[in-house]
Write a protein that holds these residues in place. Structure first.
Motif, PDB file in Angstrom:
ATOM      1  N   ASN A   1      97.694 -13.753  98.835  1.00  0.00           N
ATOM      2  CA  ASN A   1      96.530 -14.529  98.417  1.00  0.00           C
ATOM      3  C   ASN A   1      96.411 -14.695  96.900  1.00  0.00           C
ATOM      4  O   ASN A   1      95.479 -15.333  96.423  1.00  0.00           O
ATOM      5  N   THR A   2      97.346 -14.128  96.128  1.00  0.00           N
ATOM      6  CA  THR A   2      97.290 -14.300  94.671  1.00  0.00           C
ATOM      7  C   THR A   2      98.604 -14.769  94.064  1.00  0.00           C
ATOM      8  O   THR A   2      98.624 -15.118  92.879  1.00  0.00           O
TER       9      THR A   2
ATOM     10  N   THR B   1      85.084 -19.332  93.107  1.00  0.00           N
ATOM     11  CA  THR B   1      85.861 -20.570  92.969  1.00  0.00           C
ATOM     12  C   THR B   1      84.954 -21.789  93.048  1.00  0.00           C
ATOM     13  O   THR B   1      85.157 -22.793  92.334  1.00  0.00           O
TER      14      THR B   1
ATOM     15  N   VAL C   1      88.758 -16.256  88.400  1.00  0.00           N
ATOM     16  CA  VAL C   1      88.672 -15.800  89.789  1.00  0.00           C
ATOM     17  C   VAL C   1      89.329 -14.433  89.931  1.00  0.00           C
ATOM     18  O   VAL C   1      88.811 -13.539  90.618  1.00  0.00           O
ATOM     19  N   MET C   2      90.474 -14.255  89.272  1.00  0.00           N
ATOM     20  CA  MET C   2      91.162 -12.965  89.309  1.00  0.00           C
ATOM     21  C   MET C   2      90.295 -11.871  88.682  1.00  0.00           C
ATOM     22  O   MET C   2      90.190 -10.756  89.213  1.00  0.00           O
TER      23      MET C   2
ATOM     24  N   PRO D   1     101.604 -17.096  92.897  1.00  0.00           N
ATOM     25  CA  PRO D   1     101.713 -18.539  92.624  1.00  0.00           C
ATOM     26  C   PRO D   1     102.637 -19.261  93.600  1.00  0.00           C
ATOM     27  O   PRO D   1     102.460 -20.458  93.839  1.00  0.00           O
TER      28      PRO D   1
ATOM     29  N   SER E   1      88.065 -20.867  86.616  1.00  0.00           N
ATOM     30  CA  SER E   1      89.515 -21.028  86.550  1.00  0.00           C
ATOM     31  C   SER E   1      90.196 -19.951  87.377  1.00  0.00           C
ATOM     32  O   SER E   1      89.563 -19.014  87.863  1.00  0.00           O
ATOM     33  N   ARG E   2      91.516 -20.089  87.506  1.00  0.00           N
ATOM     34  CA  ARG E   2      92.270 -19.109  88.297  1.00  0.00           C
ATOM     35  C   ARG E   2      92.166 -17.709  87.693  1.00  0.00           C
ATOM     36  O   ARG E   2      92.005 -16.726  88.417  1.00  0.00           O
ATOM     37  N   TRP E   3      92.221 -17.622  86.357  1.00  0.00           N
ATOM     38  CA  TRP E   3      92.124 -16.321  85.707  1.00  0.00           C
ATOM     39  C   TRP E   3      90.729 -15.730  85.856  1.00  0.00           C
ATOM     40  O   TRP E   3      90.568 -14.507  86.001  1.00  0.00           O
TER      41      TRP E   3
ATOM     42  N   VAL F   1      85.703 -14.418  96.605  1.00  0.00           N
ATOM     43  CA  VAL F   1      86.614 -15.277  95.852  1.00  0.00           C
ATOM     44  C   VAL F   1      86.211 -16.745  96.019  1.00  0.00           C
ATOM     45  O   VAL F   1      86.204 -17.513  95.044  1.00  0.00           O
TER      46      VAL F   1
END
Length: 272
Positions: free
Chosen positions: A108-109, A182, A191-192, A111, A187-189, A178
């Motif tokens: 799920n993380t 989102t 969300v992380m 790329p 952004s993706r970072w 998550v």
């Protein structure tokens, strides 16, 4: 449901069919045959005289090692400190490298599930499949003996362990959090950082302490191959048959392991 006929024309329930029973007995027969074959190979390469004489030899060594040479303790403070440093720094370096590998390995993380994830899984498997002693032997040949080789050996051995447990924790997170982050346009970072990291922090802390506890044990023997620590003192004492010193070193190692176990248990209890 398997049944069998009984006198009088009735039927009775059977736990297994005839074919399943035959397969089960065949499996037992193959297992016994493999055991007998392996035992014969082991017996052929074993000098049984030394095996039967082992109790006498063990008693003789114990008598020579008693009492421990307590005056030798002054020469063990630095080696045991080196051992603790090897375990601590090795765990720290492993965690630094394991975190990105875990995020790349989690479904799920990652790329790319078809390109990057297999590479991350390969790193996890390759670092876990080789023992730290073997890593230490290789590194001593490359960078020379000493504590630094022990630190690198422990860190490489720990990458796969920490990354495997961590990426499994990442895959088990609550996806609703998550999705909520989102949906805000993060952004993706982001969300992380705000959706994934807070959920895996307890697991990360537990994995770190657990691996550090394991590395304390592993680092005590790295000195046997020249990677520094108290194992180096143990190796030199064994080579000179200084059994009172060996007894004292084993006591020090035991105490260090017990203390590390107590510390890790307290930390894990505080986390959980």
């Amino acid at each position: 449901m398997p049944v069998r006929s009984i006198p009088g024309g009735g039927q009775a329930w059977r736990r297994r069919t005839r074919g399943e029973t035959l397969i089960r007995w065949a499996g037992w027969l193959i297992g016994v045959a493999i055991f007998v074959f392996c035992w014969n190979r082991i017996s052929a390469s074993t000098t049984w005289f030394f095996v039967w004489d082992a109790p006498r030899i063990a008693g003789d060594i114990l008598s020579r090692a008693t009492p421990p040479r307590w005056s030798y303790i002054d020469q063990l403070w630095r080696p045991i400190w080196d051992t603790l440093n090897i375990a601590t720094l090795g765990t720290l370096f492993a965690l630094i490298m394991a975190v990105p590998v875990a995020f790349l390995a989690a479904r799920n993380t990652t790329p790319s599930r078809f390109l990057i994830r297999p590479v991350a899984l390969l790193i996890i498997v390759s670092t876990r499949s080789i023992n730290s002693l073997i890593w230490a032997l290789l590194l001593i040949a490359i960078i020379g003996p000493g504590v630094f080789a022990g630190v690198i050996a422990i860190s490489i051995r720990s990458i796969g362990f920490c990354a495997k447990l961590l990426y499994e924790a990442i895959e088990e997170i609550d996806e609703s959090q998550v999705e909520a982050i989102t949906a805000t346009g993060a952004s993706r970072w982001q969300v992380m950082a705000y959706g994934v990291a807070p959920q895996i922090l307890p697991a990360f802390a537990g994995i770190s302490v657990f691996r550090w506890d394991i590395n304390i044990r592993e680092s005590t023997v790295l000195g046997l191959v020249g990677a520094g620590g108290i194992g180096l003192q143990l190796s030199s004492s064994l080579n000179t048959l200084a059994w009172p010193q060996v007894a004292l070193i084993l006591i020090v190692i035991f105490v260090a392991v017990v203390i590390s176990e107590w510390v890790s248990a307290k930390v894990r209890g505080a986390i959980i």
